[in-house]
Write a protein that holds these residues in place. Sequence first.
Motif, PDB file in Angstrom:
ATOM      1  N   SER B  81     -11.848  40.588   0.802  1.00 29.19           N
ATOM      2  CA  SER B  81     -12.286  39.928  -0.423  1.00 29.19           C
ATOM      3  C   SER B  81     -13.253  40.867  -1.157  1.00 29.19           C
ATOM      4  O   SER B  81     -14.417  40.981  -0.799  1.00 29.19           O
ATOM      5  CB  SER B  81     -12.966  38.613  -0.023  1.00 29.19           C
ATOM      6  N   LYS B  83     -14.850  40.850  -3.940  1.00 23.62           N
ATOM      7  CA  LYS B  83     -16.082  40.394  -4.588  1.00 23.62           C
ATOM      8  C   LYS B  83     -17.244  40.266  -3.612  1.00 23.62           C
ATOM      9  O   LYS B  83     -18.400  40.260  -3.995  1.00 23.62           O
ATOM     10  CB  LYS B  83     -15.851  39.060  -5.303  1.00 23.62           C
ATOM     11  N   THR B  84     -16.940  40.157  -2.335  1.00 18.80           N
ATOM     12  CA  THR B  84     -18.005  39.996  -1.349  1.00 18.80           C
ATOM     13  C   THR B  84     -18.834  41.269  -1.209  1.00 18.80           C
ATOM     14  O   THR B  84     -20.058  41.212  -1.049  1.00 18.80           O
ATOM     15  CB  THR B  84     -17.397  39.605   0.009  1.00 18.80           C
ATOM     16  N   GLU B 102      -7.961  41.750  -1.415  1.00 19.41           N
ATOM     17  CA  GLU B 102      -7.867  40.508  -2.184  1.00 19.41           C
ATOM     18  C   GLU B 102      -8.808  40.654  -3.369  1.00 19.41           C
ATOM     19  O   GLU B 102     -10.004  40.877  -3.187  1.00 19.41           O
ATOM     20  CB  GLU B 102      -8.282  39.317  -1.307  1.00 19.41           C
ATOM     21  N   ASN B 125      -5.812  37.314  -7.126  1.00 21.10           N
ATOM     22  CA  ASN B 125      -6.249  35.933  -7.332  1.00 21.10           C
ATOM     23  C   ASN B 125      -7.030  35.808  -8.630  1.00 21.10           C
ATOM     24  O   ASN B 125      -7.307  36.796  -9.306  1.00 21.10           O
ATOM     25  CB  ASN B 125      -7.205  35.529  -6.190  1.00 21.10           C
ATOM     26  N   HIS B 213      -1.274  29.455  -1.316  1.00 24.03           N
ATOM     27  CA  HIS B 213      -2.648  29.907  -1.127  1.00 24.03           C
ATOM     28  C   HIS B 213      -3.624  28.752  -1.325  1.00 24.03           C
ATOM     29  O   HIS B 213      -3.393  27.864  -2.141  1.00 24.03           O
ATOM     30  CB  HIS B 213      -2.948  31.007  -2.170  1.00 24.03           C
ATOM     31  N   HIS B 215      -8.202  28.175  -1.071  1.00 26.99           N
ATOM     32  CA  HIS B 215      -9.534  28.648  -0.653  1.00 26.99           C
ATOM     33  C   HIS B 215     -10.392  27.415  -0.824  1.00 26.99           C
ATOM     34  O   HIS B 215     -10.768  27.059  -1.941  1.00 26.99           O
ATOM     35  CB  HIS B 215      -9.994  29.812  -1.536  1.00 26.99           C
ATOM     36  N   THR B 218     -16.709  27.740   0.313  1.00 23.87           N
ATOM     37  CA  THR B 218     -17.367  28.851   0.974  1.00 23.87           C
ATOM     38  C   THR B 218     -18.471  28.306   1.863  1.00 23.87           C
ATOM     39  O   THR B 218     -18.987  27.214   1.625  1.00 23.87           O
ATOM     40  CB  THR B 218     -17.895  29.869  -0.057  1.00 23.87           C
ATOM     41  N   TYR B 219     -18.801  29.034   2.908  1.00 23.77           N
ATOM     42  CA  TYR B 219     -19.786  28.596   3.902  1.00 23.77           C
ATOM     43  C   TYR B 219     -19.377  27.212   4.418  1.00 23.77           C
ATOM     44  O   TYR B 219     -20.155  26.256   4.424  1.00 23.77           O
ATOM     45  CB  TYR B 219     -21.205  28.566   3.307  1.00 23.77           C
ATOM     46  N   GLY B 255     -10.862  32.287   2.195  1.00 26.44           N
ATOM     47  CA  GLY B 255     -12.040  32.664   2.987  1.00 26.44           C
ATOM     48  C   GLY B 255     -12.832  31.419   3.334  1.00 26.44           C
ATOM     49  O   GLY B 255     -12.248  30.348   3.516  1.00 26.44           O
ATOM     50  N   GLY B 256     -14.154  31.574   3.429  1.00 27.70           N
ATOM     51  CA  GLY B 256     -15.004  30.397   3.569  1.00 27.70           C
ATOM     52  C   GLY B 256     -15.731  30.224   4.878  1.00 27.70           C
ATOM     53  O   GLY B 256     -16.550  29.313   4.999  1.00 27.70           O
ATOM     54  N   GLU B 304      -8.613  35.618   3.817  1.00 27.31           N
ATOM     55  CA  GLU B 304      -9.392  36.402   2.847  1.00 27.31           C
ATOM     56  C   GLU B 304     -10.875  36.292   3.172  1.00 27.31           C
ATOM     57  O   GLU B 304     -11.720  36.154   2.282  1.00 27.31           O
ATOM     58  CB  GLU B 304      -9.142  35.870   1.432  1.00 27.31           C
ATOM     59  N   THR B 305     -11.179  36.332   4.444  1.00 25.35           N
ATOM     60  CA  THR B 305     -12.550  36.136   4.893  1.00 25.35           C
ATOM     61  C   THR B 305     -13.490  37.169   4.265  1.00 25.35           C
ATOM     62  O   THR B 305     -13.217  38.364   4.297  1.00 25.35           O
ATOM     63  CB  THR B 305     -12.592  36.267   6.422  1.00 25.35           C
ATOM     64  N   GLY B 306     -14.595  36.702   3.708  1.00 25.44           N
ATOM     65  CA  GLY B 306     -15.571  37.591   3.075  1.00 25.44           C
ATOM     66  C   GLY B 306     -16.867  37.644   3.852  1.00 25.44           C
ATOM     67  O   GLY B 306     -17.075  38.478   4.732  1.00 25.44           O
ATOM     68  N   ARG B 307     -17.747  36.674   3.583  1.00 25.15           N
ATOM     69  CA  ARG B 307     -19.121  36.772   4.104  1.00 25.15           C
ATOM     70  C   ARG B 307     -19.184  36.868   5.626  1.00 25.15           C
ATOM     71  O   ARG B 307     -20.032  37.570   6.171  1.00 25.15           O
ATOM     72  CB  ARG B 307     -19.982  35.633   3.574  1.00 25.15           C
ATOM     73  N   TYR B 401     -22.192  39.571  -0.825  1.00 27.67           N
ATOM     74  CA  TYR B 401     -22.497  39.121  -2.198  1.00 27.67           C
ATOM     75  C   TYR B 401     -23.717  39.749  -2.863  1.00 27.67           C
ATOM     76  O   TYR B 401     -23.828  39.692  -4.087  1.00 27.67           O
ATOM     77  CB  TYR B 401     -22.588  37.576  -2.266  1.00 27.67           C
TER      78      TYR B 401
HETATM   79  C1  LIG Z   1     -10.085  33.266  -3.563  1.00 28.41           C
HETATM   80  C2  LIG Z   1     -11.179  33.668  -2.641  1.00 28.41           C
HETATM   81  N1  LIG Z   1     -10.875  34.228  -1.461  1.00 28.41           N
HETATM   82  C3  LIG Z   1     -11.842  34.616  -0.587  1.00 28.41           C
HETATM   83  C4  LIG Z   1     -13.183  34.463  -0.862  1.00 28.41           C
HETATM   84  C5  LIG Z   1     -14.206  34.892   0.157  1.00 28.41           C
HETATM   85  O1  LIG Z   1     -14.942  33.803   0.584  1.00 28.41           O
HETATM   86  P1  LIG Z   1     -15.997  33.855   1.783  1.00 28.41           P
HETATM   87  O2  LIG Z   1     -16.973  34.942   1.492  1.00 28.41           O
HETATM   88  O3  LIG Z   1     -16.614  32.504   1.740  1.00 28.41           O
HETATM   89  O4  LIG Z   1     -15.237  34.096   3.043  1.00 28.41           O
HETATM   90  C6  LIG Z   1     -13.543  33.872  -2.080  1.00 28.41           C
HETATM   91  C7  LIG Z   1     -14.961  33.668  -2.414  1.00 28.41           C
HETATM   92  O5  LIG Z   1     -15.410  32.757  -3.061  1.00 28.41           O
HETATM   93  C8  LIG Z   1     -12.522  33.462  -2.991  1.00 28.41           C
HETATM   94  O6  LIG Z   1     -12.827  32.897  -4.169  1.00 28.41           O
END
Ligand SMILES: Cc1ncc(COP(=O)(O)O)c(C=O)c1O
Lengths: 80, 452
Positions: B81, B83-84, B102, B125, B213, B215, B218-219, B255-256, B304-307, B401
Amino acid sequence: MQLRKNIATSESGFIFNPATGDSFSANPLASEIITLLKQGLSVSEIKKNIQEKYDVENGQLEKDWDDFLLQLRDANLLDN
Amino acid sequence: MSKLRYERPVIQKMNAGLMNKFGTRTEYEPVKQIDGVSVASIIKEYGSPVFVMSERTIRKTYKEAVRAFKTRYPKVQFAWSYKTNYINAVCNIFHQEGSWAEVVSGFEYNKALGNGVPGNKIIFNGPEKTNEELLLAIKNDSLIHIDHFDELYQLIEICEHLDKKPRVAIRVNMDTGVYPMWDRFGFNYENGSAWNALTKIVASGKLQLTGLHCHIGTYMLSSDAYAVAVNKLSDLAFKCKSQLNASIQYLDLGGGFPSANTLRGAYLPASDTNPSIDDFAEAITNAILNAGFKTDELPLLILETGRALVDEAGYLLGSVLANKRLSDGRRATIMDFGVNILFTSFWYEHKISPAQDFTHHTEDMVLYGPLCMNIDMVRESVNLPLLNRGDQVVVHRVGAYNMTQWMQFIQMRPNVVMIDESGNTHLIRKAEDLKYIEQLEEMPKHLSSISL
Ligand SMILES: Cc1ncc(COP(=O)(O)O)c(C=O)c1O
């Protein structure tokens, strides 16, 4: 500067104010200062004592002294 | 005679009968090194504040997550992910480990391409995709996840003039028993929008329906919610097969998963309350295996695990600027980092460790950042050893983040350093300077000179 009369202190740094029922824990320097205040030493004598004994610069001590005064006042441990 | 070590005088009120809400003293171990590299030496070389990423921790966390899923289910693929944390050096660790990308914008998409991720391993996405971005994604055979009907029609229109059928999925939102429900992204399951979108995709004849798909948030603190999500996506998959003759090749669960950071206001530390990655893996894979897919038709599971993969690997090192006492007697400590670079202090009670020795005396304090703005508060109430001007601290679990949501506001963003697995440090993003910040500004001629 004077502590309230009936403040109880112990060597381990325990302070008790019977007037309010509050208790406090003091670190070694705080309890040393309180003991000296109770013995009736003046502020300048106490500061001199500390500087002879500890590795601290004048400016730092002045700043920390003022802060300590605020803590004592906040805790209701000072007379007046 | 040498003088004694000085520690400023403090008294602290004892609350008889009340448990110390700050817990035990074990939290206050000094942290003098990260992966064997001394905190003081990193600050000396790269300045304060400075972000530090541990390559070792990223790889270890990633491998554990992969193991948790692959030991339970045969077809698993992670997609990083962006953006993370989209510092390229961080992304490339995940890609070296086998993770796809992602992304949720054209900017992130191009970043992934630039890192060398093949187009067909990029998941696109998000609610905004321009025609040019979609054309590029189609050309590269990327997986396009459609967010809303306008985008579906936009895509169908683009394909009128193409002889290529893009691979698409829809993002589905649904009630998983967790509130508030994230229903602003994708198509709703319960009200039939998701099914409607799937029908239109197949009927258009222009798109290859490839996956589903979601999502869900988060958390997330409930692994059961993921099982509900799997069941709803599986239900759609079976209907696609039986009624639209379209076979769904993957379920992307998004993710989440939480990291070990404690949420603001939480009563217990996260490490005591949060489900582990194994709990999530168990819930998700169990649900897919029991959903009713034929053995040779089990879908690929994408995550799509991020945090949860990167938070632990990030540290922020900083220094004390000043101490002061507030009007109500509380102590305030001002650090050289604030919410401008530690965005996650709005969500988390970050664990903070002094980086040098201290006595067992502690103080309750509020921790402020250096910004001349009231919002700049890193910890509202924290119990820490006595800190003095110049003392150094380590903020833990800041890898997710912060290095994407940080702001250039009043101060500039600092160096980011990576410690590799052999203990060498590498600068992976330089601190900003005035020239960098101003390079995009333009001065109208009539304003170019002033005289005061
Ligand atoms: C579409 C999508 N995938 C993956 C993630 C990553 O989420 P997380 O950091 O909670 O695992 C996000 C974050 O908001 C998201 O919007």
